[in-house]
Design an enzyme around this catalytic site. Structure first.
Site, short mmCIF file in Angstrom:
data_model
loop_
_atom_site.label_atom_id
_atom_site.label_comp_id
_atom_site.label_asym_id
_atom_site.label_seq_id
_atom_site.Cartn_x
_atom_site.Cartn_y
_atom_site.Cartn_z
N ASP A 1 1.05 -0.63 0.00
CA ASP A 1 0.08 -0.18 -0.34
C ASP A 1 1.12 0.89 0.12
O ASP A 1 2.22 0.80 1.11
CB ASP A 1 -1.12 -0.01 1.20
CG ASP A 1 -1.86 0.91 1.24
OD1 ASP A 1 -2.50 1.23 -0.11
OD2 ASP A 1 -2.96 1.16 2.07
N ASN B 1 -11.02 -2.38 -4.94
CA ASN B 1 -10.08 -2.02 -6.15
C ASN B 1 -11.10 -1.36 -7.42
O ASN B 1 -10.71 -0.68 -8.00
CB ASN B 1 -8.77 -2.31 -6.71
CG ASN B 1 -7.69 -1.96 -5.35
OD1 ASN B 1 -7.40 -2.89 -4.81
ND2 ASN B 1 -8.16 -1.25 -4.22
#
Ligand code: IPE
Ligand code: IPE
Ligand code: MG
Length: 251
Positions: free
Chosen positions: A31, A79
């Site tokens: 991330d 996502n």
């Protein structure tokens, strides 16, 4: 077992840097690409591109450090909420990564695995992935598992559906279904137990990653943004892991 990386790809890390760390299976929530780019006043794409370079380096370092299985969270089932242009960028980078790196994976004896419902991706990408999986299937070395369109809850729902179908056909009795059945029906079937889960970028959540598999994994959170996560950072996580006291509910 880990294999040597080819000489052109060797990194500065050696297994002596973290001897006997004992982590067979390491998973990483990669991330912070967007924030890495923002800090540099660059478009998010630049962060994702730098993130792919980090994937390459860390995959090699993991092999050199004797990690049997590295599982990387590349695209989650959530996502899809991102703008279409960013999703297209990510899929393009994934395609280029496989095209550019598959030969090295084959020659370095890496076994590629994909977890997640990757068959829902664009057909030509699915074909590329299937070809890459087939080319490395005969390998016997470390596993690189990439999580694509992966969500732990989706994985568990699919596993339960397959077990329900087996129960409905009479193959297994519903009251005989045990944890081993569920374990074996997950996308991660056959991989070593998860030892260490790393998340970069300072967030302290699992974001629907390997929820079943992380039952007794050690969690390691670092503020380092994914594109900056290097071999030294991986070695730091393994050092921390080595010092953990894993009790599994015992004494
Ligand atoms: C991780 O970086 C990559 C993916 C989720 C594909 P992000 O894109 O989430 O970066 P941040 O969290 O916005 O910084
Ligand atoms: C998790 O990162 C998914 C991947 C790294 C592929 P996100 O950036 O999507 O997670 P949230 O939205 O901050 O929980
Ligand atoms: Mg993020």
């Amino acid at each position: 077992m880990a294999t040597q990386a080819s000489s052109s790809t060797r990194t500065s890390v050696s297994p002596h840097d973290v001897p006997d760390h004992g982590a067979r299976h390491v998973a990483i929530i990669m991330d912070g690409n967007g924030r890495w780019a923002k800090k540099r006043l660059l478009p998010r794409f630049a962060g994702h591109k730098a993130g792919v370079d980090a994937v390459r380096k860390i995959a090699r370092s993991a092999r050199e450090l004797g990690i049997e299985c590295l599982t990387l969270y590349a695209f989650s089932s959530e996502n899809w909420k991102r703008p279409a242009a960013e999703i297209a960028d990510l899929m393009g980078l994934l395609r280029r990564f496989i095209e550019a790196d598959i030969d090295e994976m084959v020659s370095d004896n890496v076994r590629l695995r994909v977890i997640g419902n990757y068959r829902a991706l664009e057909p030509s990408l699915v074909a590329l992935i299937d070809d890459a999986l087939a080319r490395t299937a005969v390998n016997t070395g470390p596993v690189l598992a990439i999580a694509l369109n992966y969500g732990s809850q989706d994985e568990m729902v699919r596993a339960v559906q397959s077990l329900a179908a087996r129960a409905a056909s009479g193959e297994i009795a519903p009251d005989e279904i045990c944890a081993d059945h569920l374990h074996g029906a997950l996308d991660t079937a056959g991989l070593p137990p998860l030892d260490l889960m790393i998340r970069t970028s300072g967030e302290q959540r699992l974001s629907n990653f390997l929820l079943w598999q992380a039952a007794y994994a050690e969690l390691y959170f670092t503020d380092v943004l994914w594109p900056d996560f290097d071999t030294k950072a991986l070695a730091g996580a393994l050092h921390a892991f080595k010092d953990r006291d894993r009790r599994y509910g015992g004494l």
